[in-house]
Enzyme design. Structure first.
Site, PDB file in Angstrom:
ATOM      1  N   GLY A  49       0.772  -1.236   0.000  1.00 26.85           N
ATOM      2  CA  GLY A  49       0.000   0.000   0.000  1.00 26.85           C
ATOM      3  C   GLY A  49       0.802   1.283   0.000  1.00 26.85           C
ATOM      4  O   GLY A  49       0.334   2.303   0.508  1.00 26.85           O
TER       5      GLY A  49
ATOM      6  N   ASN B 272       1.346   3.080  -2.602  1.00 28.76           N
ATOM      7  CA  ASN B 272       0.588   4.016  -3.443  1.00 28.76           C
ATOM      8  C   ASN B 272      -0.622   4.564  -2.690  1.00 28.76           C
ATOM      9  O   ASN B 272      -0.972   5.738  -2.847  1.00 28.76           O
ATOM     10  CB  ASN B 272       0.169   3.347  -4.754  1.00 28.76           C
ATOM     11  CG  ASN B 272       1.298   3.355  -5.766  1.00 28.76           C
ATOM     12  OD1 ASN B 272       1.666   4.407  -6.274  1.00 28.76           O
ATOM     13  ND2 ASN B 272       1.882   2.194  -6.018  1.00 28.76           N
TER      14      ASN B 272
ATOM     15  N   LEU C  75      -4.315  -6.723  -7.192  1.00 26.90           N
ATOM     16  CA  LEU C  75      -3.874  -7.748  -8.133  1.00 26.90           C
ATOM     17  C   LEU C  75      -4.968  -8.749  -8.522  1.00 26.90           C
ATOM     18  O   LEU C  75      -4.679  -9.868  -8.923  1.00 26.90           O
ATOM     19  CB  LEU C  75      -2.633  -8.453  -7.565  1.00 26.90           C
ATOM     20  CG  LEU C  75      -1.459  -7.490  -7.306  1.00 26.90           C
ATOM     21  CD1 LEU C  75      -0.234  -8.221  -6.793  1.00 26.90           C
ATOM     22  CD2 LEU C  75      -1.109  -6.649  -8.533  1.00 26.90           C
TER      23      LEU C  75
ATOM     24  N   HIS D  61       0.046   1.406 -13.200  1.00 27.43           N
ATOM     25  CA  HIS D  61       0.841   0.278 -13.695  1.00 27.43           C
ATOM     26  C   HIS D  61       2.313   0.712 -13.748  1.00 27.43           C
ATOM     27  O   HIS D  61       2.619   1.800 -14.252  1.00 27.43           O
ATOM     28  CB  HIS D  61       0.354  -0.153 -15.084  1.00 27.43           C
ATOM     29  CG  HIS D  61       1.095  -1.343 -15.585  1.00 27.43           C
ATOM     30  ND1 HIS D  61       0.842  -2.622 -15.135  1.00 27.43           N
ATOM     31  CD2 HIS D  61       2.129  -1.450 -16.459  1.00 27.43           C
ATOM     32  CE1 HIS D  61       1.677  -3.458 -15.715  1.00 27.43           C
ATOM     33  NE2 HIS D  61       2.470  -2.780 -16.525  1.00 27.43           N
TER      34      HIS D  61
ATOM     35  N   ASP E 118      -4.932  -3.548 -18.693  1.00 24.52           N
ATOM     36  CA  ASP E 118      -4.024  -2.417 -18.954  1.00 24.52           C
ATOM     37  C   ASP E 118      -4.299  -1.743 -20.302  1.00 24.52           C
ATOM     38  O   ASP E 118      -3.423  -1.083 -20.871  1.00 24.52           O
ATOM     39  CB  ASP E 118      -2.548  -2.853 -18.883  1.00 24.52           C
ATOM     40  CG  ASP E 118      -2.179  -3.386 -17.510  1.00 24.52           C
ATOM     41  OD1 ASP E 118      -2.715  -2.871 -16.506  1.00 24.52           O
ATOM     42  OD2 ASP E 118      -1.369  -4.316 -17.432  1.00 24.52           O
TER      43      ASP E 118
HETATM   44  C1  GAR Z   1       3.009  -0.984  -7.530  1.00 25.69           C
HETATM   45  O1  GAR Z   1       4.291  -0.945  -8.105  1.00 25.69           O
HETATM   46  C2  GAR Z   1       1.938  -0.957  -8.605  1.00 25.69           C
HETATM   47  O2  GAR Z   1       2.253  -0.139  -9.690  1.00 25.69           O
HETATM   48  C3  GAR Z   1       1.909  -2.419  -9.005  1.00 25.69           C
HETATM   49  O3  GAR Z   1       2.010  -3.111  -7.780  1.00 25.69           O
HETATM   50  C4  GAR Z   1       2.766  -2.331  -6.844  1.00 25.69           C
HETATM   51  C5  GAR Z   1       1.975  -2.185  -5.558  1.00 25.69           C
HETATM   52  O4  GAR Z   1       2.725  -1.561  -4.553  1.00 25.69           O
HETATM   53  N1  GAR Z   1       0.728  -2.729  -9.733  1.00 25.69           N
HETATM   54  C6  GAR Z   1       0.703  -3.566 -10.785  1.00 25.69           C
HETATM   55  O5  GAR Z   1       1.679  -4.188 -11.157  1.00 25.69           O
HETATM   56  C7  GAR Z   1      -0.644  -3.711 -11.479  1.00 25.69           C
HETATM   57  N2  GAR Z   1      -0.506  -4.403 -12.717  1.00 25.69           N
HETATM   58  P1  GAR Z   1       2.025  -0.870  -3.291  1.00 25.69           P
HETATM   59  O6  GAR Z   1       1.079  -1.902  -2.640  1.00 25.69           O
HETATM   60  O7  GAR Z   1       3.163  -0.529  -2.379  1.00 25.69           O
HETATM   61  O8  GAR Z   1       1.292   0.355  -3.769  1.00 25.69           O
END
Ligand code: GAR
Length: 196
Positions: free
Chosen positions: A14, A16, A88, A107, A148
């Protein structure tokens, strides 16, 4: 003006989500308000981040009723904008069509490179390094029925350096791109929705 009600869907750490919470506190995200965080993983640290910031946090089990339960919770909270932040689970066409131009995803590459089914998290950075590209980055986009494949909202490029590992590259892409364009994108779309 009424703020757009935002739900953030998460599966992992989390960071982001944290960037969005920080943007809300710092006034960058001002046209929308994160009112709900939902995870398909019971132990996702993202849920803790939400609770620590006084945001309603829910775990929904990934069973055959997952999307039905998800829609119930989104409707109960009057959610107008859904942000996938490291979420995911691939959402069905049925679900996506219910929220046209109201689901945003982040992404970790420059779409259309290294995206689509099977490209998530570290796998994206492994693929970029394997291909030997010198520039990668992050993309925010609307979600449609193609993984995507929806309309791009923002992109930011990030340099790949000699000796990068997938982990080092992932961190740089997050710091230099994801944590910047996600809050800006969410503010932009929240503003558009609150004005219409
Ligand atoms: C992030 O890098 C996001 O862009 C990626 O998963 C990570 C989650 O990190 N998402 C994807 O690959 C979607 N296809 P977080 O839980 O620390 O935000």
């Amino acid at each position: 003006m009424l703020k757009t009600k935002i739900a953030v869907l998460v599966s992992g750490g989390g960071t982001n989500l944290q960037a969005l919470i920080d943007a809300q506190k710092g006034g960058i995200l001002k046209s929308g308000e994160i009112t709900l965080v939902i995870s398909n993983k019971e132990n996702a640290y993202a849920l803790q981040r939400a609770k620590d910031n006084g945001i309603k946090a829910l775990y929904i089990k990934k069973d055959e009723d997952f999307e039905k339960n998800l829609v119930n919770e989104l409707e109960k909270s009057g959610i107008q904008l859904i942000v996938l932040a490291g979420f995911l689970v691939i959402l069905s066409e049925n679900f996506v069509k219910r929220y046209p131009d109201r689901i945003i995803n982040i992404h970790p590459s420059l779409i259309p490179s290294f995206c689509g089914d099977g490209f998530y998290g570290l796998k994206v950075h492994e693929a970029a390094l394997k291909r030997g590209v010198k520039i990668t980055g992050a993309t925010t986009h609307f979600v449609n029925e193609i993984t995507d494949g929806g309309k791009i909202i923002m992109q930011k490029a990030v340099e790949i350096k000699d000796n990068d590992t997938p982990e080092i590259l992932q961190k740089r892409v997050m710091e230099e791109a994801e944590w910047k364009i996600l809050p800006l994108s969410v503010e932009k779309i929240s503003k558009d929705l609150s004005e219409n």
